[in-house]
Design a protein around this motif. Structure first.
Motif, mmCIF file in Angstrom:
data_model
loop_
_atom_site.group_PDB
_atom_site.id
_atom_site.type_symbol
_atom_site.label_atom_id
_atom_site.label_comp_id
_atom_site.label_asym_id
_atom_site.label_seq_id
_atom_site.Cartn_x
_atom_site.Cartn_y
_atom_site.Cartn_z
ATOM 1 N N ILE A 1 7.732 -1.690 7.893
ATOM 2 C CA ILE A 1 6.865 -0.739 7.192
ATOM 3 C C ILE A 1 7.274 0.684 7.558
ATOM 4 C CG2 ILE A 1 4.472 0.057 6.890
ATOM 5 C CD1 ILE A 1 5.101 -2.754 5.707
ATOM 6 N N ASN A 2 7.373 1.524 6.544
ATOM 7 C CA ASN A 2 7.744 2.924 6.751
ATOM 8 C C ASN A 2 6.665 3.644 7.563
ATOM 9 O OD1 ASN A 2 8.327 5.678 6.535
ATOM 10 N ND2 ASN A 2 9.071 5.479 4.444
ATOM 11 N N THR B 1 2.343 9.319 20.119
ATOM 12 C CA THR B 1 2.815 8.001 19.695
ATOM 13 C C THR B 1 3.861 8.103 18.581
ATOM 14 O OG1 THR B 1 1.127 7.667 17.974
ATOM 15 C CG2 THR B 1 0.559 6.971 20.228
ATOM 16 N N GLY B 2 3.931 9.282 17.945
ATOM 17 C CA GLY B 2 4.881 9.467 16.853
ATOM 18 C C GLY B 2 4.337 9.096 15.488
ATOM 19 N N TYR B 3 3.083 8.682 15.428
ATOM 20 C CA TYR B 3 2.457 8.343 14.148
ATOM 21 C C TYR B 3 1.666 9.530 13.619
ATOM 22 C CZ TYR B 3 3.705 3.560 15.217
ATOM 23 O OH TYR B 3 4.414 2.428 15.508
ATOM 24 N N ASN B 4 1.481 9.544 12.313
ATOM 25 C CA ASN B 4 0.662 10.591 11.712
ATOM 26 C C ASN B 4 -0.789 10.395 12.132
ATOM 27 O OD1 ASN B 4 2.721 11.864 10.155
ATOM 28 N ND2 ASN B 4 2.621 10.151 8.730
ATOM 29 N N LEU C 1 3.740 -3.216 12.669
ATOM 30 C CA LEU C 1 4.046 -2.993 11.254
ATOM 31 C C LEU C 1 5.408 -2.328 11.083
ATOM 32 C CD1 LEU C 1 0.568 -1.887 9.858
ATOM 33 C CD2 LEU C 1 1.729 -4.080 9.507
ATOM 34 N N VAL C 2 5.693 -1.343 11.914
ATOM 35 C CA VAL C 2 6.995 -0.669 11.843
ATOM 36 C C VAL C 2 8.115 -1.655 12.178
ATOM 37 C CG1 VAL C 2 8.436 1.109 12.933
ATOM 38 C CG2 VAL C 2 6.096 1.648 12.237
ATOM 39 N N ALA D 1 0.824 -1.214 0.000
ATOM 40 C CA ALA D 1 0.000 0.000 0.000
ATOM 41 C C ALA D 1 0.858 1.264 0.000
ATOM 42 C CB ALA D 1 -0.926 0.002 1.212
ATOM 43 N N ASP D 2 0.323 2.292 -0.653
ATOM 44 C CA ASP D 2 0.956 3.608 -0.618
ATOM 45 C C ASP D 2 0.607 4.337 0.671
ATOM 46 O OD1 ASP D 2 2.115 3.816 -3.423
ATOM 47 O OD2 ASP D 2 0.036 3.270 -3.847
#
Length: 193
Positions: free
Chosen positions: A126-127, A154-157, A121-122, A97-98
């Motif tokens: 996964i980026n 959390t550091g995620y978008n 996932l990271v 996935a993009d």
């Protein structure tokens, strides 16, 4: 060709709701869209499309992520409505996935598994930049602000936009429409954002 995947560790957080809204909006932009329902047991998006009177996009059930991903080159946009649980297929979807979107509600019961899923996932390579939280099923703007602050830590978008829990959204989906097609202007604007 782009692939946008909606995943979650659990059901009921708005994954199919957001996937269907994106499919509708992308088709309005004249994109050739496939909505891949990768949860054959539930088939929520597929069954929703069956009650929709007109559709400019296609929805199909795929027993495996591999089968759905093989269809991607035939479309401008492949939207994957992943199973309501994580599995090896979730990693496979995330690798291709993009953008990987994970809706989450405001309770610890939703937030903790959601963050754990992105962490896994990271850890699997996964980026982090292609992972996005979208707060859903919220009851107030204050609740939205609190969840967005938590998710930023959390550091995620995290999307600056969110989806409220509204009876109108539920009803419109029961009619085979997306939340972005609700008749109320303010709710429609929120869903489109």
């Amino acid at each position: 060709m782009k692939i946008i995947a909606f995943i979650s560790q659990k059901g009921g957080v708005g994954k199919s709701t957001l996937a269907r809204a994106l499919a509708v909006e992308a088709s309005h932009k004249k994109l050739h869209v496939l909505l891949a329902d990768c949860d054959p047991q539930q088939a929520t998006s597929y069954h929703w499309l069956q009650i929709r009177q007109k559709s400019k996009f296609k929805a199909e059930i795929f027993p495996t992520a591999q089968q759905a991903l093989r269809e991607a080159p035939k479309y401008d946009l492949l939207i994957i409505d992943g199973p309501a649980r994580t599995s090896h297929a979730t990693l496979e979807i995330a690798q291709k996935a993009d953008l990987v979107i994970q809706p989450t509600g405001a309770t610890r019961d939703d937030l903790i598994p959601a963050v754990k899923e992105f962490n896994a996932l990271v850890k699997a390579g996964i980026n982090k930049k292609k992972l996005l939280f979208v707060p859903t099923r919220l009851s107030s703007t204050t609740e939205a602000q609190v969840i967005q602050e938590y998710l930023k830590k959390t550091g995620y978008n995290c999307s600056p936009f969110y989806l409220m829990e509204k009876t109108s959204y539920k009803q419109i989906q029961n009619e085979g429409k997306a939340v972005s097609e609700v008749i109320y202007k303010s709710l429609r604007k929120q869903a489109k954002e």
